[in-house]
Write a protein that holds these residues in place. Structure first.
Motif, short mmCIF file in Angstrom:
data_model
loop_
_atom_site.label_atom_id
_atom_site.label_comp_id
_atom_site.label_asym_id
_atom_site.label_seq_id
_atom_site.Cartn_x
_atom_site.Cartn_y
_atom_site.Cartn_z
N PHE A 1 0.86 -1.04 -0.10
CA PHE A 1 -0.15 -0.03 -0.21
C PHE A 1 0.98 1.38 0.21
O PHE A 1 0.65 2.19 -0.79
N ARG B 1 -7.66 -1.99 1.91
CA ARG B 1 -8.47 -2.77 2.88
C ARG B 1 -7.99 -4.15 3.03
O ARG B 1 -7.82 -4.74 4.17
N SER B 2 -7.20 -4.57 1.97
CA SER B 2 -6.74 -6.00 1.99
C SER B 2 -5.39 -6.04 2.89
O SER B 2 -5.04 -6.99 3.82
N GLU B 3 -4.75 -4.92 2.96
CA GLU B 3 -3.44 -4.66 3.68
C GLU B 3 -3.97 -4.41 5.19
O GLU B 3 -3.00 -4.97 6.02
N LYS C 1 -9.14 -0.64 -2.70
CA LYS C 1 -9.16 -2.12 -2.26
C LYS C 1 -7.89 -2.50 -1.71
O LYS C 1 -7.80 -3.55 -0.91
N LEU C 2 -6.63 -2.22 -2.24
CA LEU C 2 -5.56 -2.44 -1.74
C LEU C 2 -5.27 -2.09 -0.15
O LEU C 2 -4.80 -3.10 0.70
N VAL D 1 -6.44 -5.95 6.64
CA VAL D 1 -6.71 -7.15 7.10
C VAL D 1 -5.14 -8.07 7.21
O VAL D 1 -5.27 -8.75 8.18
N ARG D 2 -4.49 -7.78 6.40
CA ARG D 2 -2.97 -8.50 6.54
C ARG D 2 -2.45 -8.00 8.02
O ARG D 2 -1.75 -8.85 8.68
N LYS E 1 -3.80 -6.48 10.57
CA LYS E 1 -4.60 -6.59 11.65
C LYS E 1 -3.94 -7.14 13.05
O LYS E 1 -4.27 -6.46 14.27
#
Length: 338
Positions: free
Chosen positions: A128, A328-330, A325-326, A332-333, A335
């Motif tokens: 990100f 949000r995914s990062e 989108k990136l 999660v990674r 967290k």
């Protein structure tokens, strides 16, 4: 045998020194002026000094870095414009002015994105952060690294902030930034956008009850003189973007570019370490100055995060969908990082 080995070792060392000296001679003499927004006792300034030392060492003193603290070269937008125009070489601002040039940097101002330093580092140093930096060259800027300004916390003259309800009705100064304004509306305060230069007087006169900043800014600006309560809300993480003028960057050789990039990253690690150590001592200093400090329990922090989720969702719709989108995914990674 030992004598022969000694001379062989000495010959190798002499050759290395000679090669280093020759290589240093290949660097052109250059001056890199770097501005930043804080005083010389702040970790950002200490990071600049570390960067200066590394660059001098690796270029044999050929590239000289000159520090210009406290916005003496102009305000944030003036310095960013100077970089884009090739008039100034480097600048280390916060994210808000950078978002004025590349909008997606505003995503870093969203509340409660990360809850600790490990998460922040992983987010910024990963895909990100790389995606954000990749958007800068078309604006005449090169981003070398993300440094730290620290988590932001609420201070006020009324009461400790232990629960979300304790924020109700507080007149709080916020940055002149829509994300911060909407965040504190969602927390049911009365946010007042105001320049930092006006803050101390507004708190002293009781025109305002509260403000929010990293511990080090609260200390260095002597806000403990006009604020009683210091609450660890950690509602946002402050980021510094190490910028270089693309026009200057394009004049450098590949070796020079490699050295500056590596120096910015090494200085980043040092600056973050100093920032985190100083943040801990700042709490002690502020309490010694008469402030009353309190932690905020994780359950209450979560309630604040939930209360501001609508702000996050609203503003995310205004940014590049692929970058969101990136992000949000990062998130999660990272967290579960501690």
């Amino acid at each position: 045998m030992k004598i022969a080995q000694f001379f062989r070792t000495a010959l190798v060392m002499t050759s290395l020194v000679a090669l280093t000296s020759v290589k240093a001679q290949t660097f052109e003499e250059r001056t890199l002026r770097i501005g930043h927004p804080v005083n010389t006792d702040h970790p950002i300034s200490m990071g600049v000094k570390k960067f200066t030392e590394i660059v001098a060492l690796k270029t044999g003193g050929k590239i000289i870095v000159k520090e210009f603290p406290s916005l003496v070269l102009g305000n944030e937008m003036q310095q960013i414009s100077a970089l884009a125009g090739g008039i100034q070489e480097a600048f280390a601002p916060g994210t808000a002015p950078v978002a004025g040039v590349v909008k997606d940097f505003g995503l870093l101002d969203l509340p409660f994105l990360v809850s600790n330093s490990a998460q922040a580092d992983a987010l910024l140093d990963g895909p990100f952060g790389e995606a954000l930096l990749a958007k800068l060259p078309e604006k005449g800027l090169i981003g070398l690294a993300f440094w730290e300004n620290g988590f932001r916390h609420v201070t006020n003259s009324k009461r400790p902030i232990n629960r979300i309800e304790d924020l109700d009705g507080l007149k709080i100064r916020v940055q002149q930034n829509p994300v911060f304004i909407e965040t504190f509306k969602a927390l049911k305060t009365n946010p007042v956008p105001m320049s930092f230069a006006e803050l101390f007087g507004a708190l002293e006169s009781k025109a305002l009850d509260a403000q929010e900043n990293p511990y080090l800014i609260t200390r260095s600006s002597r806000l403990y003189e006009v604020q009683k309560h210091l609450s660890a809300t950690s509602h946002a993480y402050g980021v510094i973007v190490f910028l270089v003028s693309k026009k200057f960057w394009d004049k450098l050789t590949p070796d020079e570019q490699k050295i500056l990039r590596a120096a910015a990253l090494e200085a980043r690690d040092y600056e973050r370490q100093v920032s985190r150590l100083q943040a801990k001592t700042a709490i002690e200093d502020l309490t010694n100055k008469g402030m009353i400090f309190n932690e905020v329990k994780p359950a209450e922090t979560e309630r604040m995060r939930v209360a501001t989720q609508g702000v996050v969702d609203k503003f995310m719709q205004a940014y590049d969908p692929a970058t969101v989108k990136l992000l949000r995914s990062e998130l999660v990674r990272v967290k579960n990082l501690k």
